[in-house]
Design an enzyme around this catalytic site. Structure first.
Site, PDB file in Angstrom:
ATOM      1  N   GLY A 172       0.764  -1.248   0.000  1.00 51.91           N
ATOM      2  CA  GLY A 172       0.000   0.000   0.000  1.00 51.91           C
ATOM      3  C   GLY A 172       0.791   1.293   0.000  1.00 51.91           C
ATOM      4  O   GLY A 172       0.211   2.362   0.193  1.00 51.91           O
ATOM      5  N   ASP A 203      -5.124  -6.541  -4.652  1.00 49.00           N
ATOM      6  CA  ASP A 203      -3.937  -7.396  -4.710  1.00 49.00           C
ATOM      7  C   ASP A 203      -4.388  -8.851  -4.721  1.00 49.00           C
ATOM      8  O   ASP A 203      -5.370  -9.213  -4.075  1.00 49.00           O
ATOM      9  CB  ASP A 203      -2.981  -7.152  -3.526  1.00 49.00           C
ATOM     10  N   CYS A 232       9.960  -2.738 -10.280  1.00 47.82           N
ATOM     11  CA  CYS A 232      11.227  -2.494  -9.590  1.00 47.82           C
ATOM     12  C   CYS A 232      12.263  -3.452 -10.170  1.00 47.82           C
ATOM     13  O   CYS A 232      13.022  -4.085  -9.443  1.00 47.82           O
ATOM     14  CB  CYS A 232      11.092  -2.635  -8.075  1.00 47.82           C
TER      15      CYS A 232
END
Ligand code: SAM
Length: 559
Positions: A315, A335, A436
């Site tokens: 979050g 999610d 990422c």
């Protein structure tokens, strides 16, 4: 060779030193590290452990287990090195008495000697405690490392050779050995990188290929260093200035991260645990990597909009979106991983977010679940090659298959993200895709695929003033020229985690037919088989009614 009485407490069989050094090392590692009994009080075993011929093997084990944080590994490395310096001598085994005798031979007072020895031992204990938690998976790596003669080479020699080869590759014509080809040098360099930095050969090569050789080394080096601790001010609860003042009063040394963010603070040192201050508990800030601010800044949600955060746990970005919405409109925090929803909900509550709906779907079910959003963020599940300094396990646990499976999922998710946006939104119509990870397979290749499959979107500027341009061509592949609007972030360049951000604008809810140019057969298999899922009011309301019925039935059943 001298035979010492191994333990001051009880006698133990001395280590067998034959037939080979290798066997002895394996024996030591197996019995000392993977052994089930507590070895710590037994100084002989402990010192035996340190008497392994290659101290680097020990440091390697201590510093590569994925259970350790970077900080722990670094301090362990220091502790081990210091301890080894104290204990280093020529004999094969050593006991507590030997140590004291050895100290006596020096010109130190007995007390100092004892204190020095005990201090060294004390420093070693935490290392050994952690060593004992090394799991069986790492055992395989330990064995591989020990079996590989190459790895026995002096680590500093390898480092030296890396620098030398990089230098030669930088001025190949002048510095090369005529008997060697460029490929010979590259092969040597890749092998050395894999050994020195502890990567699988496969991943070392994959990451190396992203850069020129000298820059690649900078990247690998940066992955060995922890990134700065950063926090994001929760503007729903406080102002950055007030937060900074409150934390400074508690002994936190901090300053703004940079001009590019009005909410970020970098923490240099702190006398209090930064994840447990009263301000943290009151939701005044989120502990969050600086790179994680970027996708939300690119998304730039506007007040009163409906936003979907398709893969949102725990979050960090959802709560940032809610803050930019000023708690107006709505943010759907989805999610797929139910367990991760707990931390997501906890953060939402702690930070005072009041406009969030938490849901638990496979992102690929959108927009069938619900669609018509003004903006969608897909911070996609990825291999994590941008966050190796936080999770060094990535160095060895990502396989070739992962770089097929993960992009496959990412491609499916990005199409669903696009289809969940309403192109006619008065204020929005945007999709941000981020990871990422720094690999092209998970970034440019996914975005390029989305552009081909959804010609009703185009790439637009992320609005972030820094970052390296995305690749428009890479190792023989050509991507859409607009891929240069996407942005790459690197640890060695931006002192933040490796990251990638792309922003799409959807200009039509109709999907034009694909031109068929450049269609790669492999990629085509990733297409959404059931065709584009669009937001349809009738269908949506049926699905929603149906799930409400199921939910009520479940509740009654539970009562
Ligand atoms: C990079 S993390 C998200 C981090 C989050 N955006 C944040 O800022 O805190 C990726 C998330 O994707 C979730 N995920 C994996 N597969 C998914 C799927 N098929 N649909 C939705 N979420 C998925 C994972 O559980 C994980 O929480």
């Amino acid at each position: 060779m001298k035979n010492h009485n191994p333990s001051p407490r009880r006698s133990e069989p001395p280590l067998r030193l034959n037939p080979s050094r290798m066997e002895r090392r394996l024996h030591l590692i197996r019995s000392k590290i993977l052994g089930t009994t507590c070895l710590l009080p037994q100084t002989t075993r402990m010192t035996n452990l340190m008497m392994m011929n290659s101290p680097w093997a020990l440091i390697w084990i201590a510093t590569t287990t994925s259970k350790l944080t970077m900080m722990m590994r670094r301090s362990m490395k220091r502790m081990m090195l210091r301890t080894m310096m104290v204990f280093s001598h020529k004999s094969t085994t050593i006991s507590w008495q030997d140590l004291i005798q050895k100290q006596r031979r020096n010109n130190l007072s007995t007390k100092t000697k004892m204190m020095k020895t005990k201090e060294a031992m004390r420093m070693t204990l935490p290392s050994l405690l952690v060593l004992m938690s090394v799991n069986l998976a790492n055992w395989k790596l330990v064995r591989l490392m020990l079996e590989d003669e190459e790895d026995q080479a002096d680590i500093s020699q390898i480092n030296h050779r890396i620098k030398e080869v990089v230098n030669i590759l930088g001025n190949f014509k002048e510095l090369r050995d005529p008997a060697k080809s460029r490929q010979d040098y590259l092969d040597r360099l890749l092998k050395d990188i894999a050994t020195y930095y502890g990567y699988s050969d496969f991943l070392a090569e994959k990451l190396f290929n992203l850069f020129a050789p000298a820059e690649a080394i900078e990247f690998f080096e940066a992955n060995e260093v922890p990134r700065p601790v950063t926090i994001r001010t929760n503007t729903l609860r406080t102002r950055r200035r007030d937060l900074a003042q409150a934390l400074i009063n508690r002994g936190v040394n901090l300053e703004p991260i940079g001009k590019w963010t009005k909410v970020g603070l970098q923490v240099f040192e702190s006398q209090v645990p930064i994840g447990a201050t009263p301000e943290y508990l009151a939701g005044h800030y989120m502990l969050q990597a600086a790179s994680s601010f970027l996708p939300v800044m690119a998304l730039a949600p506007q007040e009163h909009e409906r936003v979907l955060d398709m893969a949102s746990a725990p979050g960090g970005k959802t709560t940032h979106i809610a803050a930019l919405l000023k708690n107006t409109g709505m943010v759907f925090a989805n999610d797929f991983n139910k367990d991760r929803l707990k931390s997501l909900s906890a953060n939402i509550h702690r930070l005072g977010v009041k406009n969030a709906v938490v849901c638990n779907y496979d992102g690929r079910e959108f927009p069938k679940v619900i669609g018509g959003f003004d903006r969608v963020l897909l911070d996609a599940p990825c291999s994590g090659t941008g966050v190796i300094s936080k999770d060094p396990g990535v160095k060895v646990n990502k396989t070739e298959k992962d770089f097929i499976d993960i992009p496959h999922l990412q491609k499916q998710l990005v199409l669903c993200a696009i289809d969940s946006v309403d192109a006619n939104s008065k204020t929005g119509g945007y999709i941000v895709y981020s990871t990422c990870s720094v690999t092209v397979d998970e970034n440019e290749a996914v975005v390029n695929y989305a552009l081909r499959k959804r010609p009703n979107v185009k790439l637009v500027s992320t609005g972030i003033e820094f970052g390296r341009e995305g690749f428009t061509r890479y190792r023989g592949k050509t991507f859409h020229p607009s891929l240069d609007l996407t942005r790459r972030y690197y640890p060695h360049m931006h002192n933040m985690d490796g990251f990638y951000v792309a922003k799409f604008k959807k200009f039509s809810n109709k999907i034009p037919k694909q031109t068929g140019d450049n269609v790669d057969e492999d990629e085509d298999q990733d297409a959404n088989e059931s065709g584009p899922a669009t937001f349809m009011e009738d269908e949506d309301s049926t699905i929603l009614k149906d799930s409400m019925r199921k939910l009520q039935k479940n509740r009654k059943h539970k009562k």
